[in-house]
Design a protein around this motif. Structure first.
Motif, PDB file in Angstrom:
ATOM      1  N   PRO A 134       0.801  -1.228   0.000  1.00 10.62           N
ATOM      2  CA  PRO A 134       0.000   0.000   0.000  1.00 10.62           C
ATOM      3  C   PRO A 134       0.833   1.276   0.000  1.00 10.62           C
ATOM      4  CG  PRO A 134       0.015  -0.989   2.183  1.00 10.62           C
ATOM      5  CD  PRO A 134       0.705  -1.958   1.274  1.00 10.62           C
ATOM      6  N   VAL A 135       2.148   1.157   0.164  1.00  8.61           N
ATOM      7  CA  VAL A 135       3.016   2.335   0.176  1.00  8.61           C
ATOM      8  C   VAL A 135       3.778   2.464  -1.142  1.00  8.61           C
ATOM      9  CG1 VAL A 135       4.970   3.452   1.338  1.00  8.61           C
ATOM     10  CG2 VAL A 135       3.238   2.246   2.682  1.00  8.61           C
ATOM     11  N   MET A 136       4.442   1.381  -1.567  1.00  6.25           N
ATOM     12  CA  MET A 136       5.221   1.406  -2.801  1.00  6.25           C
ATOM     13  C   MET A 136       4.378   1.081  -4.025  1.00  6.25           C
ATOM     14  SD  MET A 136       8.176   2.117  -1.480  1.00  6.25           S
ATOM     15  CE  MET A 136       9.352   1.804  -2.791  1.00  6.25           C
ATOM     16  N   TYR A 137       3.176   0.527  -3.806  1.00  7.50           N
ATOM     17  CA  TYR A 137       2.268   0.128  -4.884  1.00  7.50           C
ATOM     18  C   TYR A 137       2.867  -0.936  -5.802  1.00  7.50           C
ATOM     19  CZ  TYR A 137      -0.332   4.239  -3.393  1.00  7.50           C
ATOM     20  OH  TYR A 137      -1.013   5.157  -2.644  1.00  7.50           O
ATOM     21  N   SER A 138       3.833  -1.677  -5.313  1.00 10.04           N
ATOM     22  CA  SER A 138       4.414  -2.761  -6.098  1.00 10.04           C
ATOM     23  C   SER A 138       3.618  -4.034  -5.850  1.00 10.04           C
ATOM     24  CB  SER A 138       5.877  -2.972  -5.697  1.00 10.04           C
ATOM     25  OG  SER A 138       5.991  -3.207  -4.300  1.00 10.04           O
ATOM     26  N   VAL A 139       3.293  -4.736  -6.936  1.00  7.31           N
ATOM     27  CA  VAL A 139       2.481  -5.953  -6.848  1.00  7.31           C
ATOM     28  C   VAL A 139       3.311  -7.082  -6.260  1.00  7.31           C
ATOM     29  CG1 VAL A 139       1.164  -7.646  -8.171  1.00  7.31           C
ATOM     30  CG2 VAL A 139       1.080  -5.235  -8.797  1.00  7.31           C
TER      31      VAL A 139
ATOM     32  N   GLN B 155      13.331   1.361   3.712  1.00  3.14           N
ATOM     33  CA  GLN B 155      13.614   2.753   3.401  1.00  3.14           C
ATOM     34  C   GLN B 155      12.957   3.729   4.379  1.00  3.14           C
ATOM     35  OE1 GLN B 155      15.701   3.838   1.052  1.00  3.14           O
ATOM     36  NE2 GLN B 155      16.164   1.774   0.332  1.00  3.14           N
ATOM     37  N   LEU B 156      11.725   3.424   4.800  1.00  3.94           N
ATOM     38  CA  LEU B 156      10.955   4.393   5.582  1.00  3.94           C
ATOM     39  C   LEU B 156      10.945   4.119   7.086  1.00  3.94           C
ATOM     40  CD1 LEU B 156       7.906   4.686   3.162  1.00  3.94           C
ATOM     41  CD2 LEU B 156       9.921   6.147   3.286  1.00  3.94           C
ATOM     42  N   ASN B 157      11.299   2.910   7.495  1.00  3.54           N
ATOM     43  CA  ASN B 157      11.310   2.587   8.930  1.00  3.54           C
ATOM     44  C   ASN B 157      12.709   2.295   9.453  1.00  3.54           C
ATOM     45  OD1 ASN B 157       8.227   1.020   8.305  1.00  3.54           O
ATOM     46  ND2 ASN B 157       8.441   2.772   9.640  1.00  3.54           N
ATOM     47  N   ILE B 158      13.368   1.320   8.828  1.00  2.37           N
ATOM     48  CA  ILE B 158      14.648   0.863   9.365  1.00  2.37           C
ATOM     49  C   ILE B 158      15.741   1.912   9.178  1.00  2.37           C
ATOM     50  CG2 ILE B 158      16.422  -0.925   9.176  1.00  2.37           C
ATOM     51  CD1 ILE B 158      14.262  -2.874   8.328  1.00  2.37           C
ATOM     52  N   LYS B 159      15.885   2.414   7.941  1.00  2.00           N
ATOM     53  CA  LYS B 159      16.962   3.380   7.683  1.00  2.00           C
ATOM     54  C   LYS B 159      16.737   4.703   8.395  1.00  2.00           C
ATOM     55  CE  LYS B 159      18.882   1.724   3.348  1.00  2.00           C
ATOM     56  NZ  LYS B 159      19.266   2.072   1.960  1.00  2.00           N
ATOM     57  N   THR B 160      15.508   5.127   8.510  1.00  2.00           N
ATOM     58  CA  THR B 160      15.206   6.392   9.201  1.00  2.00           C
ATOM     59  C   THR B 160      15.071   6.220  10.708  1.00  2.00           C
ATOM     60  OG1 THR B 160      12.825   6.065   8.868  1.00  2.00           O
ATOM     61  CG2 THR B 160      14.022   7.254   7.153  1.00  2.00           C
ATOM     62  N   LYS B 161      15.060   4.954  11.169  1.00  2.49           N
ATOM     63  CA  LYS B 161      14.894   4.625  12.584  1.00  2.49           C
ATOM     64  C   LYS B 161      13.602   5.218  13.145  1.00  2.49           C
ATOM     65  CE  LYS B 161      19.864   4.243  13.484  1.00  2.49           C
ATOM     66  NZ  LYS B 161      21.007   4.693  14.304  1.00  2.49           N
ATOM     67  N   CYS B 162      12.609   5.260  12.304  1.00  6.54           N
ATOM     68  CA  CYS B 162      11.280   5.741  12.707  1.00  6.54           C
ATOM     69  C   CYS B 162      10.325   4.555  12.653  1.00  6.54           C
ATOM     70  CB  CYS B 162      10.809   6.867  11.781  1.00  6.54           C
ATOM     71  SG  CYS B 162       9.164   7.495  12.181  1.00  6.54           S
ATOM     72  N   PHE B 163      10.181   3.873  13.768  1.00  5.97           N
ATOM     73  CA  PHE B 163       9.403   2.655  13.808  1.00  5.97           C
ATOM     74  C   PHE B 163       7.940   2.976  14.123  1.00  5.97           C
ATOM     75  CE2 PHE B 163      13.743   1.281  14.574  1.00  5.97           C
ATOM     76  CZ  PHE B 163      13.866   0.259  13.638  1.00  5.97           C
ATOM     77  N   LYS B 164       7.267   3.496  13.107  1.00  3.00           N
ATOM     78  CA  LYS B 164       5.829   3.751  13.172  1.00  3.00           C
ATOM     79  C   LYS B 164       5.182   3.170  11.934  1.00  3.00           C
ATOM     80  CE  LYS B 164       5.909   7.997  15.951  1.00  3.00           C
ATOM     81  NZ  LYS B 164       5.461   9.420  16.030  1.00  3.00           N
TER      82      LYS B 164
ATOM     83  N   GLU C 210      11.104  -3.256   0.701  1.00  3.41           N
ATOM     84  CA  GLU C 210      11.681  -1.966   0.334  1.00  3.41           C
ATOM     85  C   GLU C 210      11.037  -0.823   1.116  1.00  3.41           C
ATOM     86  OE1 GLU C 210      12.449  -4.916  -2.676  1.00  3.41           O
ATOM     87  OE2 GLU C 210      10.586  -4.199  -1.764  1.00  3.41           O
ATOM     88  N   ALA C 211       9.718  -0.900   1.306  1.00  2.00           N
ATOM     89  CA  ALA C 211       9.026   0.169   2.025  1.00  2.00           C
ATOM     90  C   ALA C 211       9.473   0.247   3.480  1.00  2.00           C
ATOM     91  CB  ALA C 211       7.518  -0.043   1.938  1.00  2.00           C
ATOM     92  N   VAL C 212       9.536  -0.900   4.145  1.00  2.00           N
ATOM     93  CA  VAL C 212       9.927  -0.922   5.560  1.00  2.00           C
ATOM     94  C   VAL C 212      11.393  -0.550   5.727  1.00  2.00           C
ATOM     95  CG1 VAL C 212      10.108  -2.379   7.615  1.00  2.00           C
ATOM     96  CG2 VAL C 212       8.155  -2.630   6.088  1.00  2.00           C
TER      97      VAL C 212
END
Length: 281
Positions: free
Chosen positions: A29-34, A58-67, A54-56
């Motif tokens: 639902p974030v990257m829209y990749s099938v 790039q947006l959670n692990i690398k940014t250390k923002c676990f939301k 890829e979504a988790v």
């Protein structure tokens, strides 16, 4: 011997929430990749939402923002669950045959509760046809397997993918204005057989049928307040109209109610539950 310590109860199960795109295919639902059998798929334990790796990353692990990426609910690194791992075969991997059998693990998602369960309904077909799970692989993977085939002669699994796929018959009706791309692909790849002749790609059968839809469609709905005569613009939205007419013929809307009514504007119905939460399939 295995000794069962605790019984599995319903509370220990995690309800997974998958998302579909407009074509009805499961996707991130974030990257829209099938999602495919080669996708790296993760889930968040606390929310049950399913994402691509890829979504988790790039947006959670690398940014250390676990939301959670959808509802912003916080979670821990340990709450990330791997549902499917993308397998990449190395050139000199001695266990490549075992990896091939695990490459296309599939999930059967329960429509009622959304729980992911492994299913093996295609195992019998795979036993009789070694290339059964390899027909939908990507071009990159096929090239890798072709290189492995040259190094490891005699493998039935790898030999099966060397067969040329059946070509779809192309005529003046279903021929596309673009080519199959085999000429350029064989020019840049050492694993593919050389191609020197451009061939037109075959257009999907549904797209060919919809080209010839020029007339409107008509449906009569019988209600407790009288009949409703509907005019469908099939020439403008052929697929949507076709789905609606098929559902009518199946009796999908029999006994349903109009759950939403706005004066001088619209009425909405078609949901068997009468709530408007169930999508037509």
């Amino acid at each position: 011997m295995c000794r069962v310590v605790n019984k599995l109860d319903v509370k220990s199960l995690i309800k997974l929430t998958y998302h579909k795109n407009s074509e009805g295919k499961y996707h991130c639902p974030v990257m829209y990749s099938v999602f495919t059998n080669n996708s790296h798929i993760l889930a968040i334990k606390t929310t049950g939402n399913v994402y691509s790796y890829e979504a988790v990353e790039q947006l959670n692990i690398k940014t250390k923002c676990f939301k959670d990426l959808l509802n912003d609910e916080p979670f821990k690194r340990q709450d990330i669950i791997t549902l499917q791992v993308a397998t990449y075969l190395q050139r000199n991997n001695s266990r490549y045959q075992q990896e091939l059998t695990k490459l296309h693990s599939a999930f059967n998602v329960s429509k009622s509760e959304g729980k992911a369960e492994l299913y093996s309904q295609n195992e019998e077909k795979a036993k009789s046809d070694p290339s059964y799970y390899l027909k939908t692989t990507s071009l990159e993977l096929k090239e890798t397997l072709s290189e492995l085939y040259r190094d490891y002669k005699g493998s039935e699994i790898l030999a099966s993918i060397m067969k040329e796929p059946e070509k779809k018959k192309v005529d003046k009706i279903n021929a596309a204005h673009y080519s199959t791309g085999k000429v350029s692909a064989s020019f840049t790849s050492t694993a593919m057989m050389p191609e020197t002749t451009h061939e037109a790609a075959a257009i999907d059968d549904d797209q060919v049928r919809y080209r010839y839809v020029k007339k409107k469609g008509y449906v009569r709905l019988h209600t407790n307040k009288g009949d409703l005569n509907l005019e469908l613009h099939c020439e403008m939205t052929p697929k949507a109209c076709e789905n609606f007419i098929k559902l009518c013929k199946k009796g999908y809307y029999d006994g349903t109610i109009f759950h939403r009514s706005i004066r001088n504007f619209m009425i909405q119905g078609g949901d068997p539950t009468g709530t408007g939460t169930v999508l037509n399939r």
